[in-house]
Design an enzyme around this catalytic site. Structure first.
Site, PDB file in Angstrom:
ATOM      1  N   GLN A 179      -9.854  -3.994  -3.466  1.00  0.00           N
ATOM      2  CA  GLN A 179     -11.167  -3.498  -3.080  1.00  0.00           C
ATOM      3  C   GLN A 179     -12.192  -3.823  -4.169  1.00  0.00           C
ATOM      4  OE1 GLN A 179     -12.172  -1.691  -0.142  1.00  0.00           O
ATOM      5  NE2 GLN A 179     -14.127  -2.311  -1.031  1.00  0.00           N
ATOM      6  N   CYS A 237     -16.342   1.582   0.214  1.00  0.00           N
ATOM      7  CA  CYS A 237     -15.147   0.789   0.557  1.00  0.00           C
ATOM      8  C   CYS A 237     -14.785   0.916   2.029  1.00  0.00           C
ATOM      9  CB  CYS A 237     -13.988   1.228  -0.317  1.00  0.00           C
ATOM     10  SG  CYS A 237     -13.521   2.941  -0.033  1.00  0.00           S
ATOM     11  N   HIS A 277      -7.220   0.646  -6.635  1.00  0.00           N
ATOM     12  CA  HIS A 277      -7.436  -0.197  -5.453  1.00  0.00           C
ATOM     13  C   HIS A 277      -8.071  -1.511  -5.920  1.00  0.00           C
ATOM     14  CE1 HIS A 277      -7.706  -1.314  -1.383  1.00  0.00           C
ATOM     15  NE2 HIS A 277      -8.515  -0.390  -0.895  1.00  0.00           N
ATOM     16  N   ARG A 309     -13.566  -8.639   1.563  1.00  0.00           N
ATOM     17  CA  ARG A 309     -12.147  -8.412   1.310  1.00  0.00           C
ATOM     18  C   ARG A 309     -11.352  -9.693   1.635  1.00  0.00           C
ATOM     19  NH1 ARG A 309     -10.263  -3.183   1.472  1.00  0.00           N
ATOM     20  NH2 ARG A 309      -8.371  -4.164   0.670  1.00  0.00           N
ATOM     21  N   ASP A 352     -17.315   6.907  -1.937  1.00  0.00           N
ATOM     22  CA  ASP A 352     -16.069   6.806  -1.159  1.00  0.00           C
ATOM     23  C   ASP A 352     -15.760   8.213  -0.661  1.00  0.00           C
ATOM     24  OD1 ASP A 352     -13.632   6.028  -0.057  1.00  0.00           O
ATOM     25  OD2 ASP A 352     -12.569   6.037  -1.979  1.00  0.00           O
ATOM     26  N   ARG A 403       0.877  -1.179   0.000  1.00  0.00           N
ATOM     27  CA  ARG A 403       0.000   0.000   0.000  1.00  0.00           C
ATOM     28  C   ARG A 403       0.906   1.218   0.000  1.00  0.00           C
ATOM     29  NH1 ARG A 403      -5.391   1.484   3.353  1.00  0.00           N
ATOM     30  NH2 ARG A 403      -6.097   0.002   1.787  1.00  0.00           N
TER      31      ARG A 403
HETATM   32  N1  NVA Z   1     -10.020   6.573  -1.713  1.00  0.00           N
HETATM   33  C1  NVA Z   1      -9.579   6.230  -0.395  1.00  0.00           C
HETATM   34  C2  NVA Z   1      -9.767   4.773  -0.155  1.00  0.00           C
HETATM   35  C3  NVA Z   1      -9.440   4.308   1.229  1.00  0.00           C
HETATM   36  C4  NVA Z   1      -9.622   2.842   1.420  1.00  0.00           C
HETATM   37  C5  NVA Z   1      -8.135   6.645  -0.209  1.00  0.00           C
HETATM   38  O1  NVA Z   1      -7.339   6.445  -1.134  1.00  0.00           O
HETATM   39  O2  NVA Z   1      -7.793   7.151   0.853  1.00  0.00           O
HETATM   40  N1   CP Z   2     -11.242  -0.115   2.166  1.00  0.00           N
HETATM   41  C1   CP Z   2      -9.978  -0.148   2.629  1.00  0.00           C
HETATM   42  O1   CP Z   2      -9.005  -0.380   1.894  1.00  0.00           O
HETATM   43  O2   CP Z   2      -9.906   0.050   3.970  1.00  0.00           O
HETATM   44  P1   CP Z   2      -8.566   0.259   4.830  1.00  0.00           P
HETATM   45  O3   CP Z   2      -7.975   1.584   4.417  1.00  0.00           O
HETATM   46  O4   CP Z   2      -9.027   0.245   6.242  1.00  0.00           O
HETATM   47  O5   CP Z   2      -7.631  -0.851   4.510  1.00  0.00           O
END
Ligand code: NVA
Ligand code: CP
Length: 324
Positions: A151, A283, A148, A311, A243, A121
């Site tokens: 997800q 998500c 993502h 997930r 989101d 990540r």
């Molecule tokens: N769009 C959000 C998703 C978090 C799971 C982000 O990138 O922070």
């Molecule tokens: N949806 C998602 O990726 O959640 P987290 O940021 O908690 O991993």
């Protein structure tokens, strides 16, 4: 006694050959058949008690590197890997030498000697591409600013559970055309879903991703479209997805984003404009009263808690196909 390989096949389904040893950066590098195979196995795992899962990852070590916070991704990967008999090493990017300047190339070469797959990540999608270019083990994107994919697999699994099949479904994504929006469009194009993103000007998803989805959709019946009209987007939709307005990395634009995206809140009025059996997806984490109201998130149309649980099955399935 059932030979272990047959037991695994019974509890997982056939492993897709193109996924063996493959990386997953955006899903755009994979075929509709491969993604469908992942969803099939995920569905089998979801219906199998976790303690009875095939030990497909026995003896396998998987590094989970987090350069950004996470709740669901971290826990779902760890839980899924453990139940498949593998071992997850959870690493905070800031505690690694990478966090103080060791190159991605050197990190990739070292980790490839030690683990069987790397899940990362990070912020810039290019970091994943660089890691993948130098690693000799599969690299999986567990969120970049652009995509993502893990997800999106769980999103598709959730819609499949609710509607039986994905082909022909319509999903409206409302709000910021971010990583989750892009990945939803990609998985939609690969599985025959029509995804319409309703976003204000300046917040549309990456046009190259939309164009890719339109090309892919010609073969699958899926597709991607962008509008600025949230009510038009949700009409006849089977799923309404939103989101956060402020993704990780957008914190310095928070005020402008809250102002510009305010008309794109998923509230009871917007949900009422969709089909009566439409489900609401998010998500998570959610920001109550911003992109979604508490009553919708926790209401009867919400599928988000299944979506979060999924997930586990989506990622366990993915790793099973890649490493089994
Ligand atoms: N769009 C959000 C998703 C978090 C799971 C982000 O990138 O922070
Ligand atoms: N949806 C998602 O990726 O959640 P987290 O940021 O908690 O991993």
């Amino acid at each position: 006694m059932i030979p272990p390989a047959h037991a695994a096949a019974r509890d997982f389904g056939p492993v897709h050959p193109a996924l063996a040893g493959a990386s997953v950066l955006s899903l755009m590098e994979h075929s509709p058949e491969a993604v469908t195979a992942v969803l099939e196995s995920a569905s089998v795992l979801a219906h199998t008690p976790r303690r009875a899962w095939p030990q497909l990852l026995s003896g396998r070590m998987i590094a989970l590197i987090f350069e950004r916070p996470s709740t669901r991704t971290r826990v779902s990967f760890e839980v899924g890997i453990s139940h498949l008999g593998g071992h997850a090493l959870v690493l905070a990017g800031r505690d690694m030498q990478m966090g103080r300047g060791e190159t991605i190339e050197d990190t990739a070469l070292v980790l490839s000697r030690m683990v069987d797959a790397i899940v990362l990540r990070t912020g810039a999608h290019e970091t994943l591409e660089e890691l993948d270019a130098h690693a000799t083990v599969p690299v999986i994107n567990s969120l970049s600013y652009a995509h993502h994919p893990c997800q999106a697999l769980a999103d598709a699994l959730t819609l499949r559970q609710r509607f039986g099949a994905l082909s022909g479904l319509r999903v409206a994504y409302v709000g910021d055309g971010n990583n989750c929006c892009a990945s939803l469009m990609v998985v939609g194009a690969l599985t025959g879903m029509q995804v319409v993103a309703a976003c204000p000007a300046g917040y549309e998803p990456d046009p190259e991703v939309v164009a890719w989805c339109q090309r892919m959709g010609q073969g699958t019946g899926g597709g991607a479209r962008v509008t600025d009209d949230a009510y038009a987007a949700v009409t006849d939709a089977h799923g309404i997805y939103t989101d956060t307005w402020i993704s990780m990395g957008d914190e310095d634009q928070a005020d402008r984003r809250r102002r510009d995206l305010d008309p794109y809140r998923v509230d009871a009025e917007l949900v009422a404009a969709a089909a009566p059996d439409a489900v609401v997806l998010h998500c998570l984490p959610a920001h109550h009263g911003e992109e979604i109201t508490y009553e919708v998130l926790h209401g009867p149309r919400s599928a988000v808690w299944d979506q979060a649980e999924n997930r586990i099955y989506a990622q366990a399935s993915l790793l099973g196909h890649i490493l089994a």
